[in-house]
Design a protein around this motif. Structure first.
Motif: not given
Length: 783
Positions: A466, A603, A606, A613, A617, A623, A625, A637, A639
């Motif tokens: 990420l 999204k 989330w 996030v 992440v 998690c 990304e 992008r 996740q």
């Protein structure tokens, strides 16, 4: 034929008659001496050549008269005088004839009788009288630097023959032809005792070899610098001094890195037993390129690849990182290495550093400075320069005003960009090019990545995907990815950890028998968890003990490790209630996606979950990304969880913690849930029954491993690990026997033959072993 000559020599007023020197007997060139004084002569001296008169080698049958030398002097000063050069019709700047040697009396060996001369034989000492008086005015010796090694001064370990040779040679190679010629003449004039003939005919290697043959290393360096200064080449003498200083600093830096990185402690706390790095390290699976996506191998679920239009990944070793050929061919300056939490990025960095410090690899790198971001975080809020940062972390470098050098590259290793406390803004951060001028830390880090600070240096950054995806593409010349262990490397790991090979064989057999366990061991941190659990089993129950087959306890250890690392990385501390709230929210996301048999978190999910996030992440490490390429020119992008089984574990944890906190069974349908509340509280056994039914009815098996985890949550050992997240920290009954009875009944009924393997795994999770052999055989027959 013979040579005859008369030479009269005064000796306290007396005159000596002619003396014939028979051929084959060496001459000292000193004339007659008085009794009582020792002299040297060379027996059986080989005949010399008369190159001036065109004579060939003298025949041993002929005798020659040799003209005696004039009145002797007591040193080599006449060799250094202007008369000596003028006797050959040349000045000081002219190269001397190699065949003409002027013999003079001296208390030391004559230059033609140097121990290094090929014409010299063994010396024999004879008695000699007092030294005669020299005729004419005394010769004034040329001043020459005092060359002496302090016997009390200990030689620096960095000063070796190899380095001294290279340093002197590299310095003299900077001389022009005329200056080199002057250097040789000056060396011959000042220190003739080192040479049997003027060194004009020597090449560079022979000249430096001769210096190191005749003098100690310190003296050879001192002599070279002194002559360069006398030739008004002070800058070149300073260059040689600087080489020596940098060599000492590099040696001390290597020792510092060996102390700092020479050992390691596996796991998350880093408070256990530290062991030598080489006894623990295993090669890792590193690829050139890759999308830094998760490992999607699974025992039951079929998960489509999450990337398209990707090049075939090329596997490399840690030795190939910043390989000199790659640097030159691809013009690589900066490399970013991605990898999920616990995959081994920092271990690869440590291996690279130790290979350099032990001079095993990367010899084209002259200085290597690790700058971990967690240490840079400690300097936030102060104005500091890049040079001062290095001086702070490595005090031995304070004697150097700059690190740039012609001898090799300077390299910075910045491990853990995702741990850096300041956000990086490559669009609005000012440009900074002076490594000696103080600035804010974010300015220095940004410009170091841009290549503005020490542009000739190499830069290696490791990060979770990420954070590294935010770096400007023009600042990243190569992207690598650490993907953990291959199947072969997994076996190497456990064979290295278990010295008893019988135990190692037993552990490896256990891993291969459980596909989920074997797949998850691609993470080195998970291997460490498994290894610790199995070693504890052997210690408590003996070498013949049966190893545990459950998965849940291992995953719980892994979860707690990730949460511990989150706090150690500088994230704000959370209370147990806040931690439980985060896990429940993230687990709800996992459960929602699991029911759809999806790994990618959209999204909308989330947003509905109210989970940060970046927290999920970057900080928790649960998690990931990464980028997927939908089209050639389009990237997206996305996740997901770091592994499908992590998603399944968090989903099970969500169901378990929700029931413990609220008494709610999230597995029941809304209508059934209302009816159950009217007649009976759900209870853990009801949750288990619901989970078993939901798993068996799932056509793609996406709830199979989820079921194992949920059943394992109820065991006492697992509840003890999760105790801080439980209300009132109470441990509830597991109902494991009742649950096991339900599972055995399902296996016996054999309504779901394709799920019998997973149901057997559920019994292993509860610790109830295998079903009766006849039931298992019926199940196999139906399959």
């Amino acid at each position: 034929m013979s040579w005859q000559g008369d030479d009269t020599m005064e000796h306290d007023g007396d005159t000596e008659s002619d003396v014939s020197i028979p051929l084959g007997e060496g001459v000292s060139g000193r004339g007659s001496v008085s009794d009582g004084e020792d002299i040297f002569y060379v027996p059986e001296r080989r005949p010399s050549l008369d190159l001036e008169n065109g004579r060939g080698p003298m025949e041993t049958t002929e005798r020659h008269d040799v003209e005696r030398a004039r009145s002797p002097v007591h040193s080599y000063n006449s060799l250094n005088s202007d008369d000596f050069y003028q006797s050959y019709g040349v000045d000081e700047e002219t190269e001397l004839p190699a065949t003409k040697v002027h013999l003079e009396r001296t208390e030391s060996y004559s230059s033609c009788y140097s121990t290094d001369s090929e014409d010299c034989e063994h010396r024999t000492r004879k008695s000699r009288c007092a030294a005669p008086k020299a005729e004419g005015p005394a010769v004034v010796p040329l001043s020459r630097p005092e060359l002496a090694k302090n016997p009390d001064e200990k030689r620096h370990p960095a000063l070796t023959v190899e380095f001294t040779f290279k340093a002197i040679r590299k310095t003299l190679e900077r001389l022009g032809q005329d200056d080199l010629r002057r250097f040789k003449i000056t060396l011959w004039k000042r220190y003739p005792e080192s040479f049997s003939a003027p060194p004009q005919g020597m090449d560079m290697v022979e000249l430096v070899d001769k210096l190191l043959e005749c003098y100690d290393l310190e003296v050879a360096l001192q002599l070279t610098k002194a002559l360069l200064k006398d030739m008004d080449l002070k800058r070149l003498a300073d260059y040689l001094t600087d080489l020596c200083k940098k060599n000492e600093v590099r040696y001390e830096l290597r020792q510092t890195l060996l102390r700092k990185y020479g050992s390691m402690c596996e796991g998350f706390t880093k408070q256990g037993e530290h062991k030598a790095f080489d006894t623990i390290f295993n090669d890792l699976y590193i690829t050139d390129g890759g999308n830094a996506g998760p490992n999607i191998q699974h025992e039951f679920r079929k998960i489509n690849k999450l990337s398209t239009n990707r090049k075939k990944e090329k596997m490399i070793t840690s030795r190939q990182i910043f390989d000199l050929d790659v640097i030159n061919e691809k013009h690589v300056r900066s490399i970013v290495t991605n990898g999920i939490a616990g995959v081994g990025k920092s271990v690869v960095v440590q291996k690279f550093i130790l290979d350099w410090a032990e001079e095993r690899e990367h010899k084209h790198i002259y200085f290597l400075f690790p700058l971990p971001f967690k240490e840079l975080n400690l300097m936030l809020g102060q104005k500091i320069s890049l040079i001062e940062i290095v001086h702070t972390l490595y005090p031995e470098t304070k004697v150097l005003p700059t690190f740039e050098c012609d001898e090799g590259r300077v390299m910075f290793v910045c491990d853990g960009l995702d741990e850096y406390a300041n956000p990086l803004d490559f669009h609005r951060t000012e440009t900074w090019c002076d490594s000696t001028e103080p600035a804010d830390m974010h300015v220095l880090v940004t410009n170091l990545i841009r290549g503005n600070l020490l542009p000739s240096s190499l830069l290696w950054i490791t990060s979770r995907p990420l954070t590294s995806s935010r770096l400007p593409p023009e600042a990243v010349h190569q992207v690598l990815e650490v993907r953990g262990f291959t199947d072969e490397q997994k076996e190497w790991y456990f064979r290295k950890r278990f010295e008893d090979q019988a135990q190692a064989d037993k552990v490896i057999a256990q891993l291969t028998s459980c596909k989920t366990l074997h797949i998850m061991c691609h993470l080195p941190t998970f291997c460490w968890v498994v290894c610790g659990l199995f070693q504890r089993t052997f210690q408590e129950k003996g070498p013949d003990a049966e190893l545990p087959k459950g998965l849940t306890l291992m995953y719980t250890h892994l979860l707690l490790g990730h949460l511990h690392v989150r706090g150690a990385r500088g994230s704000p501390p959370r209370t147990p209630d806040e931690e439980r709230d985060f896990l429940v929210k993230l687990g709800k996301v996992a459960f929602t996606m699991l029911e759809k048999n999806q790994m990618v978190i959209d999204k909308a999910t989330w947003k509905d979950s109210e989970v940060d996030v970046a927290e999920a992440v970057t900080k928790s490490g649960l998690c990931i990304e990464f980028l997927i390429e939908q089209f050639v020119m389009y990237q997206e992008r996305i996740q997901s969880f770091i592994h499908p089984t992590i998603q399944e574990y968090l989903a099970a944890l969500y169901v378990f913690l929700t029931w413990r906190s609220t008494g709610k069974n999230v597995l029941e349908q809304p209508l059934k849930s209302k009816l159950s509340h009217m007649f009976k509280e759900p209870g853990l056994l009801v949750i288990h029954r619901s989970a078993i039914e939901r798993s068996l009815q799932s056509p793609e098996g996406n709830l199979d491993i989820f079921l194992r985890f949920l059943l394992g949550m109820s065991l006492k050992a697992n509840q003890e690990l999760l105790q801080r997240f439980l209300p009132n920290k109470n441990i509830c009954p597991s109902f494991s026997e009742e649950t096991a009875s339900i599972i055995k009944k399902k296996i016996k009924e054999n309504h779901y033959p394709d799920r019998s393997t997973n149901l057997q795994g559920c019994l292993d999770e509860l610790g109830f072993g295998e079903v009766p052999s006849h039931s298992r055989s019926n199940s196999m027959k139906n399959n």
